[in-house]
Design a protein around this motif. Structure first.
Motif, PDB file in Angstrom:
ATOM      1  N   SER A  77       0.800  -1.228   0.000  1.00 31.80           N
ATOM      2  CA  SER A  77       0.000   0.000   0.000  1.00 31.80           C
ATOM      3  C   SER A  77       0.833   1.278   0.000  1.00 31.80           C
ATOM      4  O   SER A  77       0.388   2.312  -0.474  1.00 31.80           O
ATOM      5  N   GLY A  78       2.019   1.182   0.580  1.00 31.55           N
ATOM      6  CA  GLY A  78       2.819   2.400   0.691  1.00 31.55           C
ATOM      7  C   GLY A  78       2.302   3.347   1.762  1.00 31.55           C
ATOM      8  O   GLY A  78       2.670   4.505   1.816  1.00 31.55           O
ATOM      9  N   GLN A  79       1.407   2.871   2.590  1.00 33.15           N
ATOM     10  CA  GLN A  79       0.934   3.720   3.686  1.00 33.15           C
ATOM     11  C   GLN A  79       0.648   2.890   4.930  1.00 33.15           C
ATOM     12  O   GLN A  79       0.332   1.703   4.862  1.00 33.15           O
ATOM     13  N   ALA A  80       0.783   3.555   6.068  1.00 35.60           N
ATOM     14  CA  ALA A  80       0.642   2.862   7.345  1.00 35.60           C
ATOM     15  C   ALA A  80      -0.815   2.583   7.687  1.00 35.60           C
ATOM     16  O   ALA A  80      -1.130   1.643   8.397  1.00 35.60           O
ATOM     17  N   VAL A  81      -1.675   3.451   7.186  1.00 35.32           N
ATOM     18  CA  VAL A  81      -3.095   3.308   7.502  1.00 35.32           C
ATOM     19  C   VAL A  81      -3.866   2.950   6.245  1.00 35.32           C
ATOM     20  O   VAL A  81      -3.804   3.649   5.249  1.00 35.32           O
ATOM     21  N   THR A  82      -4.561   1.842   6.307  1.00 32.84           N
ATOM     22  CA  THR A  82      -5.334   1.401   5.141  1.00 32.84           C
ATOM     23  C   THR A  82      -6.664   0.827   5.595  1.00 32.84           C
ATOM     24  O   THR A  82      -6.782   0.364   6.726  1.00 32.84           O
ATOM     25  N   PRO A  83      -7.649   0.882   4.732  1.00 36.38           N
ATOM     26  CA  PRO A  83      -8.887   0.181   5.076  1.00 36.38           C
ATOM     27  C   PRO A  83      -8.625  -1.314   4.914  1.00 36.38           C
ATOM     28  O   PRO A  83      -8.217  -1.758   3.856  1.00 36.38           O
ATOM     29  N   GLY A  84      -8.827  -2.052   5.945  1.00 39.68           N
ATOM     30  CA  GLY A  84      -8.573  -3.484   5.863  1.00 39.68           C
ATOM     31  C   GLY A  84      -7.107  -3.777   6.111  1.00 39.68           C
ATOM     32  O   GLY A  84      -6.281  -2.883   6.237  1.00 39.68           O
ATOM     33  N   GLY A  85      -6.772  -5.040   6.192  1.00 37.54           N
ATOM     34  CA  GLY A  85      -5.402  -5.436   6.468  1.00 37.54           C
ATOM     35  C   GLY A  85      -4.658  -5.822   5.209  1.00 37.54           C
ATOM     36  O   GLY A  85      -5.173  -5.720   4.093  1.00 37.54           O
ATOM     37  N   ALA A  86      -3.437  -6.300   5.395  1.00 39.78           N
ATOM     38  CA  ALA A  86      -2.566  -6.654   4.274  1.00 39.78           C
ATOM     39  C   ALA A  86      -3.193  -7.723   3.379  1.00 39.78           C
ATOM     40  O   ALA A  86      -3.100  -7.650   2.154  1.00 39.78           O
ATOM     41  N   ILE A  87      -3.834  -8.683   3.980  1.00 39.99           N
ATOM     42  CA  ILE A  87      -4.427  -9.767   3.199  1.00 39.99           C
ATOM     43  C   ILE A  87      -5.486  -9.238   2.245  1.00 39.99           C
ATOM     44  O   ILE A  87      -5.502  -9.559   1.051  1.00 39.99           O
ATOM     45  N   GLU A  88      -6.358  -8.399   2.786  1.00 39.26           N
ATOM     46  CA  GLU A  88      -7.454  -7.863   1.977  1.00 39.26           C
ATOM     47  C   GLU A  88      -6.907  -7.016   0.825  1.00 39.26           C
ATOM     48  O   GLU A  88      -7.405  -7.059  -0.289  1.00 39.26           O
ATOM     49  N   ILE A  89      -5.872  -6.245   1.138  1.00 38.86           N
ATOM     50  CA  ILE A  89      -5.275  -5.403   0.102  1.00 38.86           C
ATOM     51  C   ILE A  89      -4.719  -6.275  -1.025  1.00 38.86           C
ATOM     52  O   ILE A  89      -4.918  -5.996  -2.209  1.00 38.86           O
ATOM     53  N   ALA A  90      -4.066  -7.338  -0.629  1.00 36.75           N
ATOM     54  CA  ALA A  90      -3.480  -8.240  -1.624  1.00 36.75           C
ATOM     55  C   ALA A  90      -4.564  -8.821  -2.527  1.00 36.75           C
ATOM     56  O   ALA A  90      -4.395  -8.907  -3.743  1.00 36.75           O
TER      57      ALA A  90
END
Length: 487
Positions: free
Chosen positions: A445-458
């Motif tokens: 993501s390139g950011q510390a704060v994201t909606p959802g976690g790493a798995i969801e982003i992937a």
RNA sequence: GGCCCGUUGGUCAAGCGGUUAAGACAUCGCCCUUUCACGGCGAAGACAGGAGUUCGAUUCUCCUACGGGUCACCA
């Protein structure tokens, strides 16, 4: 039978102050088993705005304030548009003239202007110049077709007290009242006059309006008296103001219902918010549907002091309503906002909805929140440092290649599969979950704060983009540590 | 300026002569947790001032201050 009326003038968008007035009129009628009437007050021909009437219908429909009688649905007391009632008012005005309670006034606008200019705030309003014109003179001017208005004769002394359901007894000295215009020279009634005539003819029992009308109410009462009509119950509402204590305006943010909706506030949330602005239920409850409000609303809960419109509170209400939405409806609601960012098709729409629903309080927050999913964000390698997760650029440089290898051949690329693979890696390396999740999140993501976690982003990014971003990150990290080694 | 109305924490507000002066939003802290958010727990924070009335005033009365509204052939 209780009858209330919402009587807006079609001069623009619906301001939330007006909307609250409409809401309270509706609630008073519903809570008392009465009827709620819509009447369009378009007596000011110069201020009419195209489409304003439609905006009124649209807004009322959007918030669920269904009227029982109105221009669009008719009723026994029509017509419900004042311009269509035009011929109705003159006879009433002339009746008062015959009875000596009103008179023709031939004063020109210029003279009135001058009057205002020369009298330095001493005399109140009109100087009653035409009040006692000889009848012959009046007739002569009338016959000559001289432009004129009809004014009401106000008592020159004494005072009058009336009851307001919110403010209690209010007494005003008659000397404060000027001989108000009833019928304008264009033949249209003034608001003051049309209002009283229509309210009476339409059998309105409760007149609900903003407190800015409080000081002109004695004038209305004099009119009711002149006709021998029964004075309605008055319910004056405290004003809604901005954070600085001044009248709410664009300066404070969106003030029309439409603008608020455009910013992503739900009609239900807006209604709930303004219902509680100036009114409080007996218990401490705050979340109310329109029907619930209809059941328990009561005039004695209305407060007297003006209230500040708080956008933070609106956002909170909106968040509550968003979280209470059925998932499917939420997904449909945010779809336009998502296509703005992703175009069609939106990747993983159900997953995105699941992530966004507990996180947003306004629709307008979405684009910024998900932008990183469509475009790689520049970021500092420091971001890989996270104390709580015992993560650092160094640990990331070690873990990221492992993650890359673990995920490279993964298929299918599902939430479950990615999750299991990452967790297995963590277990195999005897790492805590956060130690592998953190660098993964940053790399993706390139950011510390994201909606959802790493798995969801992937999952949303898909395998190719995920691996590409991992690759970029691990190369940057390798480059950085090489530099460090050289130094 | 005249007249009318108002004044409880930053905001919305309960209170209607005797209370440890509720609650909500916002703020801050802790917990939960792969971040944030959500959720849970907790903290800080108010009766504009002065005279009366009363055994007792946030509550009733008056004055002052401050704020707002209104003084149109606008609504």
């Amino acid at each position: 039978m209780v009858r209330t009326r919402y009587a807006p003038s079609p001069t623009g968008m619906m301001h939330i102050g007006n909307l609250r007035t409409a809401l309270y009129e509706y609630l008073i009628a519903r809570s008392l088993g009465g009827r709620f009437i819509l009447r369009i007050e378009d007596t000011d021909q110069e201020r009419l705005v195209d489409g304003a009437v439609d905006a009124i219908y649209k807004t009322l429909r959007a918030v669920g304030l269904r009227h029982d009688e109105g221009p669009d649905i008719g009723g026994q007391y029509g017509p419900y548009v004042q311009s269509e009632r035009r011929r109705l008012y003159r006879p009433y005005a002339e009746q008062l003239v015959r009875e000596g309670k009103a008179y023709y006034c031939f004063c020109t606008r210029e003279r009135l202007e001058q009057l205002k200019a020369t009298a330095p705030g001493e005399v109140v309003g009109y100087d009653r110049h035409c009040r006692d014109l000889p009848s012959g003179e009046v007739q002569r001017l009338l016959d000559a077709g001289t432009a004129c208005v009809i004014r009401q004769k106000m008592p020159l002394s004494g005072s009058k007290t009336f009851q307001d359901a919110v403010y209690g007894a209010i007494t005003v000295d008659n000397r404060e009242l000027e001989d108000q215009v009833l019928l304008k020279s264009d033949g249209f009634p003034t608001y003051n006059f049309a209002n009283v005539v229509d309210d009476h003819l339409m059998a309105i029992t409760h007149v609900v309006r903003g407190s800015e009308y409080l000081s002109s109410t004695p004038k209305y009462n004099l009119l009711y008296d002149a006709f021998g009509w029964q004075v309605p119950t008055y319910v004056h509402l405290p004003l809604i103001i901005g954070k600085d204590g001044r009248k709410l305006s664009k300066r404070h943010g969106a003030t029309s219902f439409e603008a608020l909706v455009q910013e992503g506030y739900l009609p239900e949330a807006i209604v709930n918010t303004i219902a509680l602005l100036g009114w409080c239920p007996k218990d401490n409850r705050e979340l109310f549907s329109l029907d619930e409000l209809s059941a328990i609303f009561s005039v004695d809960g209305i407060s007297k002091s003006p209230s500040v419109f708080d956008y933070d509170k609106l956002a909170w209400f909106n968040g509550e309503y968003i979280r209470a939405m059925p998932a499917g409806r939420f997904q449909a609601w945010i779809h336009p906002a998502l296509t703005q960012v992703f175009g069609e098709p939106v990747p993983e729409p159900a997953l995105l909805a699941e992530l966004l629903q507990p996180r947003i309080s306004r629709l307008a927050e979405i684009p910024e929140m998900v932008r990183f999913l469509t475009a790689r964000q520049p970021y500092e390698l420091d971001l890989f440092s996270n104390k709580k997760n015992k993560a650092s650029p160094e640990s990331a440089a070690r873990i990221l290649p492992l993650l890359y290898d673990a995920l490279a051949g993964l298929a299918p690329w599902t939430r479950q599969a990615v999750h299991d693979r990452v967790m297995a890696l963590a277990a195999g390396q005897e790492l805590k979950t956060g130690q592998v999740m953190w660098p993964l999140r940053i790399a993706l993501s390139g950011q510390a704060v994201t909606p959802g976690g790493a798995i969801e982003i992937a999952v949303i990014l898909g395998r190719d983009e995920s691996l590409a971003r991992l690759n970029i990150a691990l190369e940057r990290l390798a480059g950085a540590s090489a530099e460090k080694g050289d130094a």
